[in-house]
Design an enzyme around this catalytic site. Structure first.
Site, PDB file in Angstrom:
ATOM      1  N   GLU A 103      10.191  -4.121   6.933  1.00 10.80           N
ATOM      2  CA  GLU A 103       8.964  -3.951   6.153  1.00 10.80           C
ATOM      3  C   GLU A 103       8.340  -5.323   5.869  1.00 10.80           C
ATOM      4  O   GLU A 103       9.037  -6.345   5.902  1.00 10.80           O
ATOM      5  CB  GLU A 103       9.358  -3.198   4.875  1.00 10.80           C
ATOM      6  CG  GLU A 103       8.340  -2.644   3.980  1.00 10.80           C
ATOM      7  CD  GLU A 103       7.097  -1.988   4.508  1.00 10.80           C
ATOM      8  OE1 GLU A 103       6.433  -2.550   5.389  1.00 10.80           O
ATOM      9  OE2 GLU A 103       6.717  -0.939   3.957  1.00 10.80           O
ATOM     10  N   ASP A 104       7.042  -5.335   5.619  1.00 12.01           N
ATOM     11  CA  ASP A 104       6.385  -6.612   5.315  1.00 12.01           C
ATOM     12  C   ASP A 104       6.670  -7.075   3.893  1.00 12.01           C
ATOM     13  O   ASP A 104       6.942  -8.243   3.646  1.00 12.01           O
ATOM     14  CB  ASP A 104       4.862  -6.524   5.566  1.00 12.01           C
ATOM     15  CG  ASP A 104       4.210  -5.308   4.900  1.00 12.01           C
ATOM     16  OD1 ASP A 104       4.902  -4.530   4.206  1.00 12.01           O
ATOM     17  OD2 ASP A 104       2.987  -5.125   5.094  1.00 12.01           O
ATOM     18  N   ASP A 107       7.193  -3.979  -2.980  1.00 14.18           N
ATOM     19  CA  ASP A 107       6.411  -4.176  -4.198  1.00 14.18           C
ATOM     20  C   ASP A 107       6.983  -3.248  -5.283  1.00 14.18           C
ATOM     21  O   ASP A 107       7.961  -3.584  -5.940  1.00 14.18           O
ATOM     22  CB  ASP A 107       4.950  -3.876  -3.838  1.00 14.18           C
ATOM     23  CG  ASP A 107       3.982  -4.096  -4.978  1.00 14.18           C
ATOM     24  OD1 ASP A 107       4.316  -4.833  -5.911  1.00 14.18           O
ATOM     25  OD2 ASP A 107       2.870  -3.535  -4.927  1.00 14.18           O
ATOM     26  N   PHE A 156      -1.524 -10.726  -4.985  1.00 16.23           N
ATOM     27  CA  PHE A 156      -1.810  -9.951  -3.783  1.00 16.23           C
ATOM     28  C   PHE A 156      -1.952 -10.911  -2.606  1.00 16.23           C
ATOM     29  O   PHE A 156      -2.821 -11.767  -2.592  1.00 16.23           O
ATOM     30  CB  PHE A 156      -3.073  -9.108  -3.959  1.00 16.23           C
ATOM     31  CG  PHE A 156      -3.198  -8.073  -2.880  1.00 16.23           C
ATOM     32  CD1 PHE A 156      -2.463  -6.905  -2.939  1.00 16.23           C
ATOM     33  CD2 PHE A 156      -4.018  -8.300  -1.780  1.00 16.23           C
ATOM     34  CE1 PHE A 156      -2.542  -5.958  -1.916  1.00 16.23           C
ATOM     35  CE2 PHE A 156      -4.104  -7.363  -0.756  1.00 16.23           C
ATOM     36  CZ  PHE A 156      -3.361  -6.181  -0.832  1.00 16.23           C
ATOM     37  N   ARG A 169      -4.901  -9.474   8.826  1.00 13.46           N
ATOM     38  CA  ARG A 169      -3.560  -9.298   9.395  1.00 13.46           C
ATOM     39  C   ARG A 169      -3.240 -10.406  10.398  1.00 13.46           C
ATOM     40  O   ARG A 169      -2.074 -10.737  10.626  1.00 13.46           O
ATOM     41  CB  ARG A 169      -3.447  -7.952  10.113  1.00 13.46           C
ATOM     42  CG  ARG A 169      -3.476  -6.740   9.186  1.00 13.46           C
ATOM     43  CD  ARG A 169      -3.018  -5.519   9.960  1.00 13.46           C
ATOM     44  NE  ARG A 169      -3.370  -4.261   9.327  1.00 13.46           N
ATOM     45  CZ  ARG A 169      -2.652  -3.676   8.357  1.00 13.46           C
ATOM     46  NH1 ARG A 169      -1.564  -4.249   7.912  1.00 13.46           N
ATOM     47  NH2 ARG A 169      -3.040  -2.521   7.857  1.00 13.46           N
TER      48      ARG A 169
END
Ligand code: 5GP
Length: 184
Positions: A103-104, A107, A156, A169
């Site tokens: 996963e990136d 959170d 963010f 991206r």
């Protein structure tokens, strides 16, 4: 060193492409040690994890299968809705396999706790989580990634796969998005 300009929508750069390369390579070496003799399947969670995934799998010196999944994302928002939906599933069985979900960013932890359960229900031999970034301050469920490259503050971030409204991206660095971009 080559002179670089910071993207005008970024407030600051958190990790440069060079720092990302070093961290991902080190993680690949760690996974190589840990998964000797295992039946490894690396699962990329699209789209955000794609650049991290392609760099990571090439840093792992082991036989493996790879596959891709799509889960619902934030859309054009910077806050999680907490609802997770499986949009595209894997194309083969993972029964008896040793799965690493890639996963990136973790959170709230909702996405990965949902996915972990999906894989556990499929009789995998083991399920672990590898994430590029961990943002523990915003966690809503108990979830600790097994492998991570960096722990970040509550901001963010975009770049190296991470988006805002499908943009950024392709930025090679990870940076904090200027709030004026999403507050306008
Ligand atoms: P969670 O379910 O852990 O709240 O959210 C995981 C997903 O939220 C990530 O895969 C990513 O798509 C998105 N996300 C969470 N924080 C950020 C962030 O700082 N930047 C970006 N671009 N996406 C984020």
């Amino acid at each position: 060193m080559e002179e670089r300009t910071i993207h005008p929508d970024l407030e600051s750069i958190l990790y440069t492409r060079e720092e990302l390369t070093v961290a991902v390579k080190a993680l690949g070496e760690k996974i190589t040690q840990d998964y000797q003799g295992k039946d490894l399947v690396m699962v990329c969670i699209l789209k955000g994890a794609a650049p991290f995934f392609t760099d990571l799998i090439r840093s792992i010196d082991l036989p493996m299968n790879i596959d891709f999944m799509v889960v619902s994302s934030y859309g054009a928002s910077t806050k999680s809705t907490g609802e997770v939906q499986l949009v595209k599933d894997m194309s083969y069985s993972v029964s008896g396999k040793d799965v690493i979900i890639v996963e990136d960013i973790v959170d709230t932890g909702m996405t990965l706790s949902y996915l972990k359960k999906v894989f556990q229900d499929r009789n995998t031999n083991s399920v672990r989580i590898a994430t590029l970034l961990d943002k523990p301050e915003r966690r809503k469920v108990v979830l600790e990634p097994d492998y991570k490259c960096f722990t970040i503050p509550d901001a963010f971030v975009v770049g190296y796969g991470l988006d805002y409204a499908e943009q950024y991206r392709n930025l090679p660095d990870v940076g904090i998005l200027a709030p004026r971009v999403y507050e306008k």
